[in-house]
Write a protein that holds these residues in place. Structure first.
Motif, PDB file in Angstrom:
ATOM      1  N   ALA A   1      37.983  53.257  65.278  1.00 19.03           N
ATOM      2  CA  ALA A   1      38.916  52.621  64.552  1.00 19.03           C
ATOM      3  C   ALA A   1      40.377  52.226  65.456  1.00 19.03           C
ATOM      4  O   ALA A   1      40.323  53.106  66.392  1.00 19.03           O
ATOM      5  CB  ALA A   1      39.442  53.349  63.394  1.00 19.03           C
ATOM      6  N   SER A   2      40.828  51.245  65.475  1.00 21.57           N
ATOM      7  CA  SER A   2      41.896  50.948  66.279  1.00 21.57           C
ATOM      8  C   SER A   2      42.884  50.264  65.416  1.00 21.57           C
ATOM      9  O   SER A   2      42.830  49.478  64.576  1.00 21.57           O
ATOM     10  CB  SER A   2      41.426  49.842  67.299  1.00 21.57           C
ATOM     11  N   LEU A   3      44.444  50.754  65.845  1.00 23.71           N
ATOM     12  CA  LEU A   3      45.256  50.028  65.038  1.00 23.71           C
ATOM     13  C   LEU A   3      46.801  50.018  65.984  1.00 23.71           C
ATOM     14  O   LEU A   3      46.973  50.774  66.784  1.00 23.71           O
ATOM     15  CB  LEU A   3      45.808  51.035  64.018  1.00 23.71           C
ATOM     16  N   GLY A   4      47.367  48.756  66.049  1.00 22.79           N
ATOM     17  CA  GLY A   4      48.351  48.469  66.688  1.00 22.79           C
ATOM     18  C   GLY A   4      49.341  47.711  66.098  1.00 22.79           C
ATOM     19  O   GLY A   4      49.198  46.856  64.952  1.00 22.79           O
ATOM     20  N   PHE A   5      50.808  47.881  66.472  1.00 23.47           N
ATOM     21  CA  PHE A   5      51.932  47.315  65.884  1.00 23.47           C
ATOM     22  C   PHE A   5      52.744  46.713  66.786  1.00 23.47           C
ATOM     23  O   PHE A   5      53.007  47.162  68.157  1.00 23.47           O
ATOM     24  CB  PHE A   5      52.839  48.395  65.151  1.00 23.47           C
ATOM     25  N   GLY A   6      53.501  45.532  66.378  1.00 22.01           N
ATOM     26  CA  GLY A   6      54.420  44.873  67.558  1.00 22.01           C
ATOM     27  C   GLY A   6      55.384  44.336  66.916  1.00 22.01           C
ATOM     28  O   GLY A   6      55.713  43.961  65.618  1.00 22.01           O
ATOM     29  N   ASN A   7      56.262  43.501  67.987  1.00 22.90           N
ATOM     30  CA  ASN A   7      57.409  42.724  67.294  1.00 22.90           C
ATOM     31  C   ASN A   7      56.828  41.580  66.528  1.00 22.90           C
ATOM     32  O   ASN A   7      55.553  41.262  66.635  1.00 22.90           O
ATOM     33  CB  ASN A   7      58.239  42.411  68.593  1.00 22.90           C
ATOM     34  N   TYR A   8      57.667  40.613  66.190  1.00 15.29           N
ATOM     35  CA  TYR A   8      57.364  39.680  65.093  1.00 15.29           C
ATOM     36  C   TYR A   8      56.447  40.292  64.023  1.00 15.29           C
ATOM     37  O   TYR A   8      55.871  39.329  63.131  1.00 15.29           O
ATOM     38  CB  TYR A   8      56.552  38.615  65.870  1.00 15.29           C
ATOM     39  N   GLY A   9      56.594  41.397  63.514  1.00 20.17           N
ATOM     40  CA  GLY A   9      55.657  42.156  62.587  1.00 20.17           C
ATOM     41  C   GLY A   9      54.488  41.939  62.914  1.00 20.17           C
ATOM     42  O   GLY A   9      53.686  41.815  61.831  1.00 20.17           O
ATOM     43  N   ASN A  10      53.936  41.880  63.957  1.00 21.43           N
ATOM     44  CA  ASN A  10      52.367  41.777  64.406  1.00 21.43           C
ATOM     45  C   ASN A  10      51.595  42.952  64.000  1.00 21.43           C
ATOM     46  O   ASN A  10      52.226  44.009  64.401  1.00 21.43           O
ATOM     47  CB  ASN A  10      52.139  41.415  65.974  1.00 21.43           C
ATOM     48  N   LEU A  11      50.547  42.992  63.617  1.00 24.55           N
ATOM     49  CA  LEU A  11      49.739  43.982  62.967  1.00 24.55           C
ATOM     50  C   LEU A  11      48.106  43.481  63.667  1.00 24.55           C
ATOM     51  O   LEU A  11      47.790  42.527  63.345  1.00 24.55           O
ATOM     52  CB  LEU A  11      49.745  44.154  61.637  1.00 24.55           C
ATOM     53  N   LEU A  12      47.450  44.454  64.372  1.00 24.18           N
ATOM     54  CA  LEU A  12      46.083  44.491  64.685  1.00 24.18           C
ATOM     55  C   LEU A  12      45.313  45.680  64.338  1.00 24.18           C
ATOM     56  O   LEU A  12      45.889  46.754  64.475  1.00 24.18           O
ATOM     57  CB  LEU A  12      46.076  44.470  66.211  1.00 24.18           C
ATOM     58  N   ALA A  13      44.336  45.503  63.510  1.00 26.83           N
ATOM     59  CA  ALA A  13      43.389  46.728  62.867  1.00 26.83           C
ATOM     60  C   ALA A  13      42.008  46.202  63.175  1.00 26.83           C
ATOM     61  O   ALA A  13      41.792  44.959  62.944  1.00 26.83           O
ATOM     62  CB  ALA A  13      43.766  46.871  61.360  1.00 26.83           C
TER      63      ALA A  13
END
Length: 572
Positions: A99-111
């Motif tokens: 499982a992989s989860l990431g957050f960033g600026n511009y409200g970017n979400l990676l799951a």
């Protein structure tokens, strides 16, 4: 003195005896009839073992001997031998789930989530979920520019002694916004407030494939996909291929069979299309003969296609070359190759929105006739660590799909995509000259580098330019394993100039202007740290140079983006 005289007397006595033993040579007359001409038969072969003429021979006496063994007392004890130990790398643990989860600026979400469940020794069930989204926030954009893309895939595969097969089903939901309003036009606040730029794409699919290991029927695959959107567009696409292989007189004969059927309806009326319906049925067969002669590889084939435009009751028959050749002139270091290939490509609404999600739901669908693609090149390696590939080609295509910006419609047309903020698809006959090069370097076991570039020169038939196709593409990819815990990598790419068309609608005839989209350079990088074989953290950076460029006309991209997250691997 007496001894010297005695020796001299003895020597004279022996010499005299030798001379006395020789016979005197008699004189005789020899008459020569003709010159002597020797022949092979006159020669006598010298025997390997000459006969012995000695009159006195000494008989050899048999030698008889025996060994007298005497035991010797010894206190020496040899040490047992030990095999030399070889240090082996620790075996990497492979987990069935992560499982992989990431957050960033511009409200970017990676799951991302993946799970492989072992049903038995030969069967496995897989689950894959992928999500990528952003809440937008590009400076100077009047409309909402958020997006997200979510896909779920379920698969079941089995591998036995004689065959392997796989089935899958999946669903995908994508949301994009037509936020690219023309920058040279003004819009009132009421107009901007009235625009709902969101477009949702829905897709479900099911497919399968099978491979037989010891059969003339080699493999087959089939896939069905249904695609729809927020504007009642509907498309059904079925694609299937099968491969048969027969070995005759040590030559491999392969036959590929193709079936490609697409049926759909555009839900919107725009620029005179109305409720556009389309149905195409394409069938093809491609026999080929593979010839292997030492360093020569030659594949001789031909493809036959029949395409039926059901809505217009129009059918066409196509023949394409499928010929490739390569020769290992200097082993793995230099291999020239060439080819002449063609084929029928069925365009679909789903493929268009994957390439350009900002198309309007009113585009026309046709197949592209790839008449031929002729190319020559060379590949190989400069050393064990450096490989290369260079190629130049010339391609001829009929009905090639090109993306061109839609004009702003009149005041009567109030669709959300009719403000010059969407794209249409136009078709034209295009000939393309291309030159490409690729270089891969394995600096060491931990550092790999790849560089590639390709130049294009287009020649269109009816359109003024090959819309939105770049004249140059280049990229650089690097991956570096710093140590056992740290790793990093970078991706740099360059896209050259492109052309688009701007249509200004007025009371008089529309004015067509060709506009140029500037080239752009983008830098992306990532950095990661592994705590152990289960847990790792990562950071990703995109558009690190913070360039404000346009991927499509009036569709600017987000600036500097940074995203951080973690990945966890596990077993149930």
């Amino acid at each position: 003195m007496f001894s010297i005289k005695k020796s001299l007397f003895l020597s004279m006595f022996l010499i005299g005896g030798v001379l006395f033993a020789q016979d005197p040579i008699d004189s005789e007359t020899v008459t020569v009839v003709k010159p002597y001409t020797p022949t092979v038969k006159d020669a006598n072969k010298i025997k390997q073992t000459p006969s012995q003429s000695d009159s006195v021979r000494t008989e050899k006496r048999p030698v008889q001997y025996s060994i007298f063994s005497v035991p010797v007392a010894s206190t020496f004890t040899p040490a047992k031998g030990r095999a030399t130990t070889v240090e082996r790398e620790k075996r990497v643990k492979v987990y069935d789930n992560y499982a992989s989860l990431g957050f960033g600026n511009y409200g970017n979400l990676l799951a991302e989530f993946y799970s492989n469940l072992e049903v038995n020794r030969s069967d496995n069930f897989g689950i894959y979920l992928d999500h990528n989204s952003s809440q937008g926030g590009i400076d100077g954009i009047a409309l909402d520019d958020k997006f997200y893309d979510t896909e779920l895939n379920l698969s079941y595969n089995s591998k036995t002694r004689d065959l392997g097969w796989k089935t899958e089903i999946g669903a995908q939901h994508q949301l994009f916004n037509w936020y690219g309003l023309p920058q040279n036009e003004t819009f009132s606040n009421d107009e901007i407030t009235a625009i709902d730029p969101s477009q949702n794409y829905f897709s479900v699919y099911a497919g399968g494939e099978i491979e037989l290991y010891d059969s003339f029927f080699d493999n087959a695959r089939a896939k069905f996909r249904h695609t729809g959107d927020s504007y009642s567009t509907s498309e059904n696409h079925f694609d299937a291929t099968g491969t048969f292989e027969v070995n005759i007189a040590d030559e491999l004969i392969t036959t590929n069979i193709y079936t490609d059927i697409v049926q759909g309806q555009m839900g919107e009326e725009f620029l005179g299309f109305g409720n556009y319906d389309y149905t195409f049925m394409n069938f093809g067969i491609n026999p080929s003969l593979l010839i292997l002669r030492d360093d020569l590889t030659l594949d001789l084939g031909v493809a036959f296609y029949y395409s039926q435009d059901v809505e217009n009751s129009d059918g066409n028959f196509y023949i394409y070359p499928k010929v490739t050749a390569s020769y290992r002139l200097a082993g793995d270091y230099f291999t020239p190759y060439a080819g002449l290939e063609g084929g029928l490509q069925q365009n679909t609404y789903y493929n268009f929105i994957q390439e350009n999600p900002y198309v309007s739901p009113s585009i026309e669908i046709r197949p592209t006739d790839n008449e031929y693609n002729a190319y020559v090149g060379a590949k190989g390696k400069l050393s064990n660590a450096v490989s290369y590939n260079f190629k130049t080609g010339y391609q001829s295509q009929f009905n090639k799909a090109l993306f061109k910006r839609n004009p702003r419609a009149n005041d009567i047309m109030i669709e959300n995509y009719a403000y010059g903020n969407s794209f249409e698809v136009v078709y034209d006959d295009v000939k393309t000259l291309s030159i490409a090069g690729e270089l891969n370097v394995d600096v060491n076991q931990n550092f790999r580098l790849g560089i590639n570039a390709e130049y294009f020169d287009y020649n269109t038939d009816e359109e003024a330019e090959a819309w939105n196709l770049p004249d140059l593409k280049a990229s650089l990819n690097a991956d570096y394993q710093i140590n056992e815990q740290w790793y990093t990598g970078a991706n740099l790419f360059y896209i050259g100039e492109r052309f688009d068309q701007e249509i200004i609608v007025s009371s008089n005839d529309p004015v067509l202007n060709t506009i140029t989209l500037d080239s752009y350079f983008d830098v992306n990088a990532h950095l990661g740290y592994r705590f152990n074989d289960r847990l790792s953290v990562f950071a990703k950076g995109s558009n690190l140079l913070n360039n404000d460029y346009e991927r499509w006309t009036n569709f600017r991209v987000q600036g500097l983006q940074v995203l951080a997250g973690a990945t966890y691997k596990f077993d149930f």
